[in-house]
Design an enzyme around this catalytic site. Structure first.
Site, PDB file in Angstrom:
ATOM      1  N   PRO A 154       0.860  -1.222  -0.190  1.00 46.90           N
ATOM      2  CG  PRO A 154      -0.871  -1.619   1.552  1.00 46.90           C
ATOM      3  CD  PRO A 154       0.271  -2.223   1.152  1.00 46.90           C
ATOM      4  CB  CYS A 155       1.365   3.555  -2.393  1.00 52.17           C
ATOM      5  SG  CYS A 155      -0.335   3.988  -3.313  1.00 52.17           S
ATOM      6  CD  GLN A 156      -3.004   3.780   1.541  1.00 53.88           C
ATOM      7  OE1 GLN A 156      -1.944   2.855   1.527  1.00 53.88           O
ATOM      8  NE2 GLN A 156      -4.064   3.026   1.460  1.00 53.88           N
TER       9      GLN A 156
END
Length: 525
Positions: A154-156
């Site tokens: 996940p890139c948040q």
């Protein structure tokens, strides 16, 4: 705690493979996909060579709707050379409640076993994943086959938008944000199970993200070379695209999708690791001609939005009124756009009473994709569009979409901020007119250009994904966004509409996965 498959049944790490899955493992390279999302990376791998070169042995994902999508796709891919049964296509069209029959139930159960809902970082889930990968790695070793680990954490925590949002949280401490360290699951798998190659995909912001004053990319890059320390396997980290200079720089790992034939301007970091005993890959040249949105949406049935604030009895009357109103609003801001809007009024008034689409729509013209995408995307058994349905918007947003799309047709770009929007169409956001406001809050996808990056914001509203035709006054549908992401016509996103949009937006485009698979296929012989 037990781990459950996409049926909600307890998983057995040692469950036997079906005959089809066993035959696949004999002749093709197994792929393990973690943080799989809707399975875009794996889809690209399996599409290479008609599924005879790679097969996804396991997909791990925490979102339950995405796991359902992975299960359905695993069932489709269980049949060689695209010979999925008639029941699958009936399910695609909404004519059946399930894609399997009594004759294919075992294939369906095996597909469910290959798609597991797992949250990496939970001890029991990590243990289960470790057992499954150990079985896959052992089977590959016995058959003298390599195997590949792929995924995109996940890139948040890395993305520029996510970091800006985190700065607004009073007690946010990057060192305490576990999302920065999800890549360490890769390190454990690499150190313990030693795949021949791995692929790690993430946002470009990964290159500049810092934790404790240190750049996180350097730490990731260094640790991936020796994931198990001095006594573990050694990997070379190589770029997918030919470097511009003599020595590799972090920027050389940025892949610009539009230069590889992707129909969107998608810039991502892709790290390809090959074990020290595997030959180096041959990087690709990123000199492909741009693919325009119009090339991907040929033959798509026209639709219109519904309104959440009023009933639309006649689209021609409603649309004519909206366009005339927008034209009046635009006179004081942009006379050329006002004139263009006015010229569209007779066209919609005398035009079709458009619908809002649905689960399945027959088309009048089959798609004609660019040559390099045709085999990946087109299925001659599909004679329509699945999940081509608009989302509802309040009428004020429909007016904004009409104005923005007309502006883009006149100026070949979206209107930027408050100064280029009529005052009557300004949204009631406190930040709308401030210097910190996003100048592209309303972004039109232009017909004669690649789309902007398809992101998970698609699930929130349609403001970044406005359809280029001002007479349709809508945002992109799930299927249109899926085409821009290069998901095949026969691909189904499971779950409610919001979950479908989120899956499309979070996905790695299959075409990029296909490109990575092509360079690895050449060295994993």
């Amino acid at each position: 705690m037990e781990i459950f498959d996409s049926h909600g049944r307890a998983c057995d790490p040692g469950a036997p493979l079906t005959a089809r899955a066993a035959s696949m493992s004999k002749s093709s390279i197994p792929v393990v996909d973690i943080f799989a999302g809707a399975g875009g990376l794996g889809e690209g791998f399996e599409a290479l060579g008609g599924g005879n070169r790679f097969h996804v042995a396991l997909s791990a994902e925490m979102d339950r709707h995405a796991v359902q999508t992975l299960r359905t796709r695993a069932f489709f891919r269980s049949f060689p050379n695209g010979e999925a049964p008639r029941s699958y296509y009936q399910y695609l069209r909404g004519e059946r409640s399930a894609p399997w029959t009594d004759d294919t139930r075992k294939m369906w159960d095996a597909a469910a076993h290959r798609a597991c809902q797992l949250e990496l970082g939970r001890i029991d889930h990590d243990r289960y994943l470790d057992e499954r990968i150990a079985a896959i790695a052992e089977d590959a070793k016995r058959r003298q086959r390599p195997w590949v680990l792929v995924g995109g954490p996940p890139c948040q925590a890395f993305s520029l938008v996510g970091r800006a949002r985190n700065r607004g949280i009073a007690d946010y401490v990057p060192e305490n944000d576990g999302r920065h360290f999800l890549y360490q699951h890769y390190l454990h798998i690499l150190a313990r199970h030693k795949p021949a190659a791995f692929v790690l995909e993430n946002v470009k912001g990964m290159l500049s993200s810092q934790v404790g004053g240190a750049h996180i990319f350097k730490a990731i890059f260094d640790q991936l070379h020796l994931p198990g320390g001095a006594n573990g396997p050694r990997y070379r980290i190589e770029p997918l695209v030919k470097p511009t200079g003599s020595g590799w720089q972090p920027k050389d790992f940025i892949v610009r999708g539009e230069r590889l034939g992707l129909p969107q301007t998608r810039h991502r970091v892709i790290l390809i690791g090959v074990r020290s005993d595997v030959p180096s890959i041959t990087p690709l040249a990123d000199d492909h001609e741009p693919v325009h949105l119009s090339q991907m949406l040929r033959g798509v049935p026209e639709l219109r939005s519904s309104s959440t604030t009023e009933k639309i009895d006649s689209w021609p009357r409603f649309a004519a009124r909206c366009l005339a109103q927008c034209s009046d609003y635009a006179k004081d801001v942009d006379t050329a756009t006002a004139k263009h809007l006015k010229s569209l009024v007779p066209q919609v008034r005398d035009g079709l009473d458009l619908g809002t689409g649905g689960r399945w729509m027959e088309w009048f013209e089959a798609p004609r994709y660019p040559k390099h995408l045709h085999a990946l995307m087109r299925d001659p058994k599909v004679d329509g569009m699945v999940q081509h349905e608009t989302r509802p918007h309040m009428t004020r947003d429909l007016l904004r979409y009409a104005y923005a799309a007309a502006f883009a047709q006149v100026h070949d770009r979206s209107p930027r901020g408050a100064q280029e929007f009529p005052a009557d169409l300004h949204p009631k956001h406190r930040s709308w007119a401030s210097a910190k406001a996003f100048v592209d809050r309303f972004k039109v996808q232009r017909s004669e250009a690649p789309s902007s990056t398809i992101t998970s914001h698609l699930a929130k509203d349609g403001h970044y994904f406005i359809h280029p035709d001002p007479t349709q006054m809508r945002s992109l549908t799930v299927r249109e966004a899926g085409r821009l992401q290069t998901f095949p016509d026969n691909f189904l996103f499971e779950g409610p509409a919001g979950a479908q949009r989120r899956q499309v937006g979070n996905a790695v485009p299959p075409w990029l996965g296909h490109q990575v698979a092509s360079v690895l296929s050449n060295v994993l012989s």
